[in-house]
Write a protein that holds these residues in place. Structure first.
Motif, short mmCIF file in Angstrom:
data_model
loop_
_atom_site.label_atom_id
_atom_site.label_comp_id
_atom_site.label_asym_id
_atom_site.label_seq_id
_atom_site.Cartn_x
_atom_site.Cartn_y
_atom_site.Cartn_z
N PRO A 147 0.94 -1.12 0.00
CA PRO A 147 0.01 -0.22 -0.04
C PRO A 147 0.78 1.30 -0.21
O PRO A 147 0.55 2.30 -0.84
CB PRO A 147 -0.87 -0.27 1.40
N ASP A 148 1.86 1.36 0.92
CA ASP A 148 2.65 2.28 0.86
C ASP A 148 3.48 2.75 -0.42
O ASP A 148 3.80 3.79 -1.02
CB ASP A 148 3.66 2.33 2.13
N ALA A 149 3.95 1.54 -0.89
CA ALA A 149 4.69 1.83 -2.19
C ALA A 149 3.92 2.24 -3.44
O ALA A 149 4.17 2.92 -4.12
CB ALA A 149 5.37 0.19 -2.75
N ALA A 150 2.55 1.72 -3.43
CA ALA A 150 1.69 2.02 -4.30
C ALA A 150 1.19 3.43 -4.26
O ALA A 150 1.34 4.29 -5.38
CB ALA A 150 0.53 1.11 -4.43
N ARG A 151 1.01 4.17 -3.15
CA ARG A 151 0.78 5.49 -2.94
C ARG A 151 2.18 6.30 -3.19
O ARG A 151 1.68 7.32 -3.93
CB ARG A 151 0.51 5.81 -1.32
N LEU A 152 3.35 6.00 -2.94
CA LEU A 152 4.30 6.70 -3.07
C LEU A 152 4.83 6.68 -4.84
O LEU A 152 4.87 7.83 -5.51
CB LEU A 152 5.58 6.20 -2.58
N VAL A 153 4.57 5.56 -5.39
CA VAL A 153 4.72 5.89 -6.81
C VAL A 153 3.81 6.63 -7.61
O VAL A 153 4.13 7.46 -8.26
CB VAL A 153 4.60 4.32 -7.40
N ALA A 154 2.50 6.60 -7.01
CA ALA A 154 1.39 7.31 -7.64
C ALA A 154 1.82 8.97 -7.43
O ALA A 154 1.63 9.76 -8.44
CB ALA A 154 -0.02 7.20 -7.25
N SER A 155 2.18 9.26 -6.12
CA SER A 155 2.45 10.47 -5.77
C SER A 155 3.54 11.00 -6.71
O SER A 155 3.58 12.35 -7.05
CB SER A 155 2.81 10.45 -4.36
N GLU A 156 4.64 10.25 -7.08
CA GLU A 156 5.73 10.59 -7.68
C GLU A 156 5.63 10.98 -9.20
O GLU A 156 5.85 11.78 -9.64
CB GLU A 156 6.91 9.82 -7.67
N LEU A 157 4.68 10.01 -9.82
CA LEU A 157 4.40 10.25 -11.48
C LEU A 157 3.48 11.56 -11.34
O LEU A 157 3.67 12.19 -12.23
CB LEU A 157 3.59 8.92 -11.78
N VAL A 158 2.47 11.74 -10.45
CA VAL A 158 1.56 12.81 -10.60
C VAL A 158 2.49 14.05 -10.08
O VAL A 158 2.29 15.13 -10.89
CB VAL A 158 0.37 12.81 -9.41
N THR A 159 3.38 14.11 -9.35
CA THR A 159 4.24 15.05 -9.10
C THR A 159 4.84 15.55 -10.46
O THR A 159 5.23 16.78 -10.60
CB THR A 159 5.14 15.05 -8.09
N ASN A 160 5.54 14.57 -11.08
CA ASN A 160 6.26 14.88 -12.33
C ASN A 160 5.24 15.34 -13.35
O ASN A 160 5.80 16.41 -14.02
CB ASN A 160 6.96 13.61 -12.78
#
Length: 146
Positions: free
Chosen positions: A58-71
């Protein structure tokens, strides 16, 4: 962010019906925490459907989404779209934006301040793919469930 999440399809690879999710964002920094909330809700639905996942997923998935949306927010004008779907034992997180530039994968550098997002994403994911389209690109990353 648009007012509603809309399911696009049903994925049968998990052994239960888990709908994919697509959310359109208009822009602005609020889409970063919103993406984490959307992923968190999707992961909760996976758990309710009996999909087995690692404790760290769950934490990995949230972090990946956050990084891609931030980019997408930092490097592309206009709106973006977040897509979530189960694909071959992974959660595929896709972010489409209107930018014409492709992500730049920088080598690890502990002295560099910032610009570690794609480095983080590539370490957490089995696969990261960028596909161009007429009005920008889509970056898709597959986070393994286990």
């Amino acid at each position: 962010m648009t007012a509603a999440h809309r399911p696009d399809a049903t994925d049968s690879s998990a052994g239960s019906a888990v709908e994919s999710t697509v959310v359109d964002f208009r822009g602005g920094s609020a889409m970063i925490p919103a993406s984490r909330e959307i992923v968190g809700a999707y992961v909760a639905r996976l758990g309710e459907a009996g999909v087995a996942m690692a404790d760290t997923f769950p934490d990995a998935a949230r972090l990946v989404a956050s990084e891609l949306v931030t980019n997408a927010l930092r490097h592309a004008p206009g709106p973006c779209r977040l897509g979530l779907a189960l694909v071959d034992g992974s959660l595929e997180i896709s972010v489409s934006d209107t930018g014409d530039g492709f992500p730049t994968f920088l080598p690890p550098d502990p002295r560099r301040v910032g610009r570690h997002g794609l480095e983080i994403v590539t370490r957490l994911c089995d696969e990261v793919i960028t596909k161009p389209h007429a009005q920008g690109k889509t970056v898709s990353a597959r986070v393994p469930l286990r």
